[in-house]
Motif scaffolding. Sequence first.
Motif, PDB file in Angstrom:
ATOM      1  N   THR B 177      -0.867  30.119 -13.538  1.00 29.20           N
ATOM      2  CA  THR B 177      -1.685  29.037 -14.293  1.00 29.20           C
ATOM      3  C   THR B 177      -3.409  29.517 -14.514  1.00 29.20           C
ATOM      4  OG1 THR B 177      -2.110  26.696 -14.383  1.00 29.20           O
ATOM      5  CG2 THR B 177      -1.922  27.983 -12.067  1.00 29.20           C
ATOM      6  N   ILE B 178      -3.932  28.881 -15.344  1.00 32.05           N
ATOM      7  CA  ILE B 178      -5.382  29.033 -15.312  1.00 32.05           C
ATOM      8  C   ILE B 178      -5.948  27.931 -14.190  1.00 32.05           C
ATOM      9  CG2 ILE B 178      -7.534  28.791 -16.632  1.00 32.05           C
ATOM     10  CD1 ILE B 178      -5.473  28.885 -19.002  1.00 32.05           C
ATOM     11  N   LYS B 179      -7.087  28.529 -13.453  1.00 39.46           N
ATOM     12  CA  LYS B 179      -7.381  27.901 -12.015  1.00 39.46           C
ATOM     13  C   LYS B 179      -8.111  26.763 -12.747  1.00 39.46           C
ATOM     14  CE  LYS B 179     -10.036  28.608  -7.973  1.00 39.46           C
ATOM     15  NZ  LYS B 179     -10.905  29.840  -7.489  1.00 39.46           N
ATOM     16  N   GLY B 180      -7.638  25.615 -11.992  1.00 38.74           N
ATOM     17  CA  GLY B 180      -8.270  24.120 -12.463  1.00 38.74           C
ATOM     18  C   GLY B 180      -7.245  23.376 -13.190  1.00 38.74           C
ATOM     19  N   LYS B 181      -6.490  23.955 -13.916  1.00 35.93           N
ATOM     20  CA  LYS B 181      -5.435  23.616 -14.998  1.00 35.93           C
ATOM     21  C   LYS B 181      -3.983  23.638 -14.194  1.00 35.93           C
ATOM     22  CE  LYS B 181      -8.593  23.985 -18.463  1.00 35.93           C
ATOM     23  NZ  LYS B 181      -9.578  24.824 -17.844  1.00 35.93           N
ATOM     24  N   THR B 182      -3.253  22.661 -14.728  1.00 35.25           N
ATOM     25  CA  THR B 182      -1.799  22.437 -13.939  1.00 35.25           C
ATOM     26  C   THR B 182      -0.894  23.188 -14.681  1.00 35.25           C
ATOM     27  OG1 THR B 182      -1.674  20.274 -14.848  1.00 35.25           O
ATOM     28  CG2 THR B 182      -2.066  20.673 -12.576  1.00 35.25           C
ATOM     29  N   THR B 209     -11.569  29.843 -21.999  1.00 30.30           N
ATOM     30  CA  THR B 209     -12.649  30.584 -22.257  1.00 30.30           C
ATOM     31  C   THR B 209     -12.685  32.021 -21.524  1.00 30.30           C
ATOM     32  OG1 THR B 209     -13.812  29.635 -20.477  1.00 30.30           O
ATOM     33  CG2 THR B 209     -14.139  28.747 -22.563  1.00 30.30           C
ATOM     34  N   ILE B 210     -13.349  33.082 -22.204  1.00 29.43           N
ATOM     35  CA  ILE B 210     -13.101  34.339 -21.776  1.00 29.43           C
ATOM     36  C   ILE B 210     -13.634  34.324 -20.324  1.00 29.43           C
ATOM     37  CG2 ILE B 210     -14.050  36.755 -22.023  1.00 29.43           C
ATOM     38  CD1 ILE B 210     -13.284  36.415 -24.929  1.00 29.43           C
ATOM     39  N   GLY B 211     -13.104  35.178 -19.343  1.00 25.05           N
ATOM     40  CA  GLY B 211     -13.849  34.936 -18.094  1.00 25.05           C
ATOM     41  C   GLY B 211     -12.807  34.155 -16.998  1.00 25.05           C
ATOM     42  N   ASP B 212     -12.172  33.015 -17.563  1.00 23.14           N
ATOM     43  CA  ASP B 212     -11.191  32.347 -16.754  1.00 23.14           C
ATOM     44  C   ASP B 212     -10.544  32.786 -15.911  1.00 23.14           C
ATOM     45  OD1 ASP B 212     -12.415  29.915 -17.829  1.00 23.14           O
ATOM     46  OD2 ASP B 212     -10.563  29.223 -18.909  1.00 23.14           O
ATOM     47  N   THR B 213     -10.394  32.273 -14.460  1.00 22.52           N
ATOM     48  CA  THR B 213      -9.471  32.994 -13.527  1.00 22.52           C
ATOM     49  C   THR B 213      -8.036  32.411 -13.773  1.00 22.52           C
ATOM     50  OG1 THR B 213     -11.467  32.870 -12.105  1.00 22.52           O
ATOM     51  CG2 THR B 213      -9.273  33.387 -10.970  1.00 22.52           C
ATOM     52  N   VAL B 229      -4.783  36.486  -9.786  1.00 24.20           N
ATOM     53  CA  VAL B 229      -3.979  37.366 -10.631  1.00 24.20           C
ATOM     54  C   VAL B 229      -4.850  38.196 -11.398  1.00 24.20           C
ATOM     55  CG1 VAL B 229      -2.261  37.683 -12.513  1.00 24.20           C
ATOM     56  CG2 VAL B 229      -1.849  35.752 -10.905  1.00 24.20           C
ATOM     57  N   GLY B 230      -5.700  37.682 -12.105  1.00 21.55           N
ATOM     58  CA  GLY B 230      -6.727  38.182 -13.094  1.00 21.55           C
ATOM     59  C   GLY B 230      -7.635  37.271 -13.614  1.00 21.55           C
ATOM     60  N   LYS B 231      -8.280  37.982 -14.753  1.00 22.40           N
ATOM     61  CA  LYS B 231      -9.334  37.070 -15.398  1.00 22.40           C
ATOM     62  C   LYS B 231      -9.115  37.216 -17.000  1.00 22.40           C
ATOM     63  CE  LYS B 231     -13.538  36.943 -12.685  1.00 22.40           C
ATOM     64  NZ  LYS B 231     -13.159  36.073 -11.809  1.00 22.40           N
ATOM     65  N   VAL B 232      -9.201  36.155 -17.495  1.00 21.99           N
ATOM     66  CA  VAL B 232      -8.895  36.180 -19.319  1.00 21.99           C
ATOM     67  C   VAL B 232      -9.958  37.168 -19.832  1.00 21.99           C
ATOM     68  CG1 VAL B 232      -9.115  34.900 -21.164  1.00 21.99           C
ATOM     69  CG2 VAL B 232      -8.165  33.678 -19.050  1.00 21.99           C
ATOM     70  N   SER B 233      -9.537  38.371 -20.519  1.00 25.82           N
ATOM     71  CA  SER B 233     -10.291  39.317 -21.169  1.00 25.82           C
ATOM     72  C   SER B 233     -10.476  38.765 -22.420  1.00 25.82           C
ATOM     73  CB  SER B 233     -10.155  40.820 -20.735  1.00 25.82           C
ATOM     74  OG  SER B 233      -8.601  40.826 -21.572  1.00 25.82           O
ATOM     75  N   SER B 234      -9.334  38.351 -23.103  1.00 24.68           N
ATOM     76  CA  SER B 234      -9.349  37.966 -24.840  1.00 24.68           C
ATOM     77  C   SER B 234      -8.264  37.195 -25.002  1.00 24.68           C
ATOM     78  CB  SER B 234      -9.539  39.204 -25.742  1.00 24.68           C
ATOM     79  OG  SER B 234      -8.395  39.902 -25.581  1.00 24.68           O
ATOM     80  N   PHE B 235      -8.287  36.274 -25.847  1.00 27.45           N
ATOM     81  CA  PHE B 235      -7.001  35.653 -26.250  1.00 27.45           C
ATOM     82  C   PHE B 235      -6.969  35.251 -27.804  1.00 27.45           C
ATOM     83  CE2 PHE B 235     -10.298  32.451 -25.044  1.00 27.45           C
ATOM     84  CZ  PHE B 235     -10.331  31.468 -26.202  1.00 27.45           C
TER      85      PHE B 235
END
Lengths: 160, 282
Positions: B177-182, B209-213, B229-235
Motif C-alpha cells: 500500500t502507499i504509505k498513509g493510505k489504506t 505522486t512520484i516519490g511516495d513510499t 517496499v520501495g518508492k514510486v518512480s513513475s505511474f
Amino acid sequence: MLSCVGFLLLQILLLNNIKFLGFITPYLYIYFILLLPSSVSKEMTMVWGFLMGLVLDIFCDTLGCNAFATTFVSFLKPYFQNFFGPKDDFDDMKPSIDRFGFNMFIQYVAYLVLIHHLVFFLIEAFTFSMFWYTLLKAVCCSIFTLLLILCFEYFKAKRR
Amino acid sequence: MRTLILFLLRFKTLFLFLGLELISFWLIVNNNQFQRNHFLSSSNVMVGSVYSLSDKVYKYFSLASVNATLAKKNEDLNTELVQLREQLAFYRQDASYAGRRYHSVQNNYSFITAKVIHFSAVNQKNYFTINKGENDNVKVGMGVVNERGVVGIINSTSSHFSTVMPIVNASSKTSATIKGKTRLGQLSWKGKDLQHATLEEVPLYIPVTIGDTIVTSGYSSTFPEGFMVGKVSSFTERNDNFYNIRVRLAVDFDQLSYVDVIKYQYAEEKAALEKRKGQGND
C-alpha cells in the motif's frame, strides 16, 4: 565425456553468474554439441544434447527450457555440418577452423548458437508479446557466446 | 505391422527428435508455475476475445439501465466518502490509537537472521537459497526482509536450508500500500529488471505522486505493517480506472548477503482460525 562434464561445470559455476549489462549471459555449453565428430550418429547427438540441457536445467531451475533448445540444435547440427563442412568424404571429421575454413566455421557456429539462444529465450519467456526484447537478448547473448568460442578456438590453434 | 515398424525405423531420427522435444515441453509446462499459468491463460485469450465481441453487441441494448445504475452507485459512493472523511478526522485526533497498534504488532513478531548462499537470477523465475531451515523454525510462507526492505517469501524448506521466492519473480504477488493510505495494491514483477516492480489495483481516486513510499499492508501475517517496499518512480493512468505504478525497489537484489526471516508468533493459530471459518461457510 570428460569435456562434457567440464563444459557443464564451467557453465553452471562460472558463466551463469555473468550478467553483463544486466541481462547478457553466455551459454557456452552448446559448443560441446557443435564439436561432436561426424562419426556420432544423429540420434546420439540428440540424446547428448537432451541430457546436457536437462542437467543444466536442474541446476538453473528452468526445467525443460535448456533441454528443449539444445535438442533442437542437436537435431539441426548434422545438417548444418554437411552444409558448411568440407564436401570430401571424411569418416571421422571433428568440426574445427582447420577443417571448415574460417569463414564456414564462423557461419556454422553463429547460426546454430543464434538458433539455440532464440529458441531458449522464447521458450523461457513463453510469449511473443516481448518479442523484440527477447530477440535483442538472444542476439546479444549469441555474440557473447560466439566471442568465447572464438577464444577457445584461438587457444586450440595456438597449442598445435 | 511390418510396414509400421519399417516406417518407424525410416524416420527414427525425426521421431526421436519429436519425442525428446515433447518430453522437454512436458517438463516445462508441468514443472514451471510461470509457464503453466501462461499456457492456460493464452488459451483463454481466444475464448475471451469471442466473448468480448458478443458483449460489445449486447451492451448497446442496455445503455439506459446501465446509466441509471451508475448514477445510483455514484450517489452511494459520495455518501460513503463523506462518512469516511468524518471517521478519518476522528481517528487523526486519537494519535495514541496508531501508537498502541504499532506497539502490539512489534511484540508478536520475531526475526531469524540467515545468510544468502545461492542466488539464481535466471530471467523470469528467480529464487535464492538461505542457510536456515526447518531446524531453525523457518516455515513455508514466512516473509523475508533485510535492513532495506521487503525481499520475498519462503518457498520451500529442508532441515538446514530454505529457498526464497523474491518479489522479483514473475510468479510473486505481494499486497502493498502507499504509505498513509489504506487502499491495497498488488505488487508483481514483469521480468526484465531487478530494480523495478509494478503496483496495480490502486484506483485512480487515490492521489499518487512520484516519490511516495510503498510499504507492506500488514493484512496478512507474512509481513508486519509498514515495512519498506520501495518508492514510486513513475505511474500511468489506465483506462479501467486503476493506476499502473512503477516502483523502484528498496532492496538491491544484486547485493543480497544477510536477510531476516519474519516469524509471527500466532501464525498457526491465525491460520487454523481462518481455516475453520472457511469450513463453516461451506
